[in-house]
Design an enzyme around this catalytic site. Structure first.
Site, PDB file in Angstrom:
ATOM      1  N   ARG A  72       0.893  -1.160   0.000  1.00 60.47           N
ATOM      2  CA  ARG A  72       0.000   0.000   0.000  1.00 60.47           C
ATOM      3  C   ARG A  72       0.930   1.209   0.000  1.00 60.47           C
ATOM      4  NH1 ARG A  72      -4.712  -2.733   1.357  1.00 60.47           N
ATOM      5  NH2 ARG A  72      -4.453  -4.362   2.910  1.00 60.47           N
ATOM      6  N   ASP A 127     -11.976  -8.756  -0.564  1.00 56.64           N
ATOM      7  CA  ASP A 127     -13.144  -8.110   0.040  1.00 56.64           C
ATOM      8  C   ASP A 127     -14.384  -8.122  -0.872  1.00 56.64           C
ATOM      9  OD1 ASP A 127     -11.309  -7.570   2.008  1.00 56.64           O
ATOM     10  OD2 ASP A 127     -11.054  -5.453   1.482  1.00 56.64           O
ATOM     11  N   ARG A 171     -12.809  -5.767   5.423  1.00 60.61           N
ATOM     12  CA  ARG A 171     -12.788  -4.342   5.753  1.00 60.61           C
ATOM     13  C   ARG A 171     -14.205  -3.877   6.073  1.00 60.61           C
ATOM     14  NH1 ARG A 171      -8.265  -1.149   4.806  1.00 60.61           N
ATOM     15  NH2 ARG A 171      -7.379  -2.585   3.332  1.00 60.61           N
ATOM     16  N   GLU A 187     -25.278 -20.044  11.508  1.00 58.92           N
ATOM     17  CA  GLU A 187     -26.608 -19.752  12.055  1.00 58.92           C
ATOM     18  C   GLU A 187     -26.892 -18.261  12.106  1.00 58.92           C
ATOM     19  OE1 GLU A 187     -24.696 -22.276  13.208  1.00 58.92           O
ATOM     20  OE2 GLU A 187     -26.119 -23.795  12.506  1.00 58.92           O
TER      21      GLU A 187
HETATM   22  O1  F6P Z   1      -8.365  -5.412   1.594  1.00 56.96           O
HETATM   23  C1  F6P Z   1      -7.933  -6.692   1.899  1.00 56.96           C
HETATM   24  C2  F6P Z   1      -7.749  -6.870   3.385  1.00 56.96           C
HETATM   25  O2  F6P Z   1      -7.315  -8.189   3.627  1.00 56.96           O
HETATM   26  C3  F6P Z   1      -8.953  -6.519   4.243  1.00 56.96           C
HETATM   27  O3  F6P Z   1      -9.928  -7.533   4.249  1.00 56.96           O
HETATM   28  C4  F6P Z   1      -8.322  -6.276   5.579  1.00 56.96           C
HETATM   29  O4  F6P Z   1      -9.116  -5.421   6.364  1.00 56.96           O
HETATM   30  C5  F6P Z   1      -7.006  -5.630   5.218  1.00 56.96           C
HETATM   31  O5  F6P Z   1      -6.747  -5.995   3.866  1.00 56.96           O
HETATM   32  C6  F6P Z   1      -5.837  -6.038   6.062  1.00 56.96           C
HETATM   33  O6  F6P Z   1      -4.760  -5.262   5.697  1.00 56.96           O
HETATM   34  P1  F6P Z   1      -3.234  -5.594   6.029  1.00 56.96           P
HETATM   35  O7  F6P Z   1      -2.813  -6.745   5.154  1.00 56.96           O
HETATM   36  O8  F6P Z   1      -2.518  -4.343   5.690  1.00 56.96           O
HETATM   37  O9  F6P Z   1      -3.183  -5.968   7.475  1.00 56.96           O
END
Ligand code: F6P
Length: 320
Positions: A72, A127, A171, A187
Site C-alpha cells: 500500500r 473483500d 474491511r 446460524e
Molecule cells: O483489503 C484486503 C484486506 O485483507 C482486508 O480484508 C483487511 O481489512 C485488510 O486488507 C488487512 O490489511 P493488512 O494486510 O494491511 O493488514
C-alpha cells in the site's frame, strides 16, 4: 504499443500470480515487451522494474501471493508521487500499464491515466467491495479457505455445546462473511451493511439451544464488530460457552481455486487486448458471465459495491 508494464498493489490475494502470467503471455504473443514493477506503486516511484519473459511466469499459476510483491503506497495518494510514477514509466518507454489490485490501487491507476498513461485495472481483493464486477480476483479462493476452516470448526463445535464466533476479513464490506455463511451453514451472520441487535442474536441462539441445537456458528464480518467482544457478549447474556476464530490473513493465501485461475486468465488476456484496442483508464469486470470495461472515474465515484440483498436474505432464511 511496444512495451507494457504490470504491477500488483494493495493487499495481495490468490490469483495475482496467475493474472500476471496471463498478462505476460498474452502480451508476448502479440510481440510486446513486458516489464514487471516490484512492490506495487513503490516500484514505480523508486524505479524497481524487472523484464518479464515467458520463463519468468512459469510455475506461477498455482502459487498464492504475488511474486512481484505488493504494497500500500501512501506517496501514490499525493501529486508528487503520482507525477514521479508517471515520469518513470514514460522514461522506461512504457506505453501501457496493467494494475492488479483493489480500490486504492484503482485510484492510483486513475491518477496515472490522468497523466497520460494508458492503464487498465484488474479488480483483485478478497473483500469483493469493488463495484462494476460481480467478482474480484481472489474472492473465491478466500471463500474456500473460510469454508474449509469452518467445516473443521463444526466438527469440534458439535462435539461440545459451544457457540463459535468466526471473524472474517472484508474491511467495511460484508460480502465474504455473507457468502461464507451461506456456504458453510452459519446460524447467524453479522455484516456492516445490516444493523443488528445483539440481544436478538442471543435470543435466537437461546431458542435454537432450547430446541436441542446446542452448537452454532456466528459469522462476523470484521467491519461489523470485534469477534472477541461479540463472543463475550453472547457468553454474558446467555451463559453459552463460546470460542472465537479470527481468520485473519490466512484467508488471503493458498493456491488459487479453479474459478480464480480462470478469472485471472480472462482478466489478464482481456487487459492486454483492451490496451491494444486503444482502451485506457478503464477497469475490467465480470458481468453476467462476460467481461466488460468501466471507466475508472465511474468505479471510484461509485465507491463500495453494495451488499447483495439476495445473499443477505439467503443467509437469514437458512440460519433459522
Ligand atoms: O483489503 C484486503 C484486506 O485483507 C482486508 O480484508 C483487511 O481489512 C485488510 O486488507 C488487512 O490489511 P493488512 O494486510 O494491511 O493488514
Amino acid at each position: 504499443i511496444k512495451r507494457i508494464a504490470v504491477l500488483t498493489s494493495g493487499g495481495d490475494c490468490s490469483g495475482m500470480n496467475a493474472a500476471i502470467r496471463a498478462v505476460v503471455r498474452a502480451a508476448l504473443a502479440e510481440g510486446l515487451e513486458v516489464v514487471g514493477v516490484q512492490k506495487g506503486y513503490h516500484g514505480l516511484i523508486d524505479n524497481h522494474f524487472q523484464p518479464l519473459d515467458t520463463r519468468s511466469v512459469s510455475n506461477m499459476l498455482q502459487r498464492g501471493g504475488t511474486f512481484l510483491q505488493s504494497a500500500r503506497c501512501r506517496e501514490m495518494y499525493e501529486e508528487p508521487g503520482q507525477q514521479l510514477a508517471a515520469e518513470n514509466l514514460a522514461a522506461l518507454g512504457v506505453q501501457g500499464l496493467v494494475v492488479i489490485g483493489g480500490d486504492g490501487s484503482l485510484r492510483g491507476a486513475l491518477a496515472l491515466t490522468r497523466r497520460g498513461m494508458p492503464v487498465i485495472g484488474i479488480p483483485a481483493s478478497i473483500d469483493n467491495d469493488i463495484p462494476f464486477t460481480d467478482m474480484s480476483l481472489g474472492v473465491d479462493t478466500a471463500l474456500n479457505n473460510i469454508i474449509y476452516a469452518v467445516d473443521c470448526l463444526k466438527d469440534t463445535a458439535s462435539s461440545h455445546d459451544r457457540a463459535f464466533v468466526v471473524e472474517t476479513m472484508g474491511r467495511n464490506c460484508g460480502y465474504l462473511a455473507v457468502a461464507a455463511a451461506i456456504a458453510s451453514g452459519a446460524e447467524v451472520t453479522l455484516l456492516p451493511e445490516a444493523p443488528y441487535d445483539i440481544a436478538e442474536v442471543c435470543s435466537h441462539l437461546r431458542r435454537r439451544f432450547d430446541e436441542g441445537r446446542s452448537n452454532s456458528i456466528i459469522m462476523v464480518a470484521e467491519g461489523a464488530g470485534n469477534g472477541q467482544k461479540i463472543a463475550e457478549q453472547i457468553k454474558d447474556a446467555i451463559g453459552f460457552e463460546t470460542r472465537v476464530m479470527i481468520l485473519g490473513h490466512y484467508q488471503r493465501g493458498g493456491s488459487p481455486s479453479a474459478f480464480d485461475r480462470i478469472l485471472a486468465a480472462r482478466f489478464g488476456v482481456g487487459a492486454v487486448e483492451a490496451l491494444l484496442a486503444g482502451e485506457r483508464g478503464k477497469m475490467l469486470g465480470l458481468a453476467a458471465g462476460g467481461l466488460k470495461l468501466t471507466p475508472l472515474e465511474q468505479v471510484i465515484e461509485a465507491g463500495k459495491r453494495p451488499i447483495d440483498q439476495i445473499m443477505l436474505s439467503l443467509s437469514q432464511v437458512l440460519g433459522i
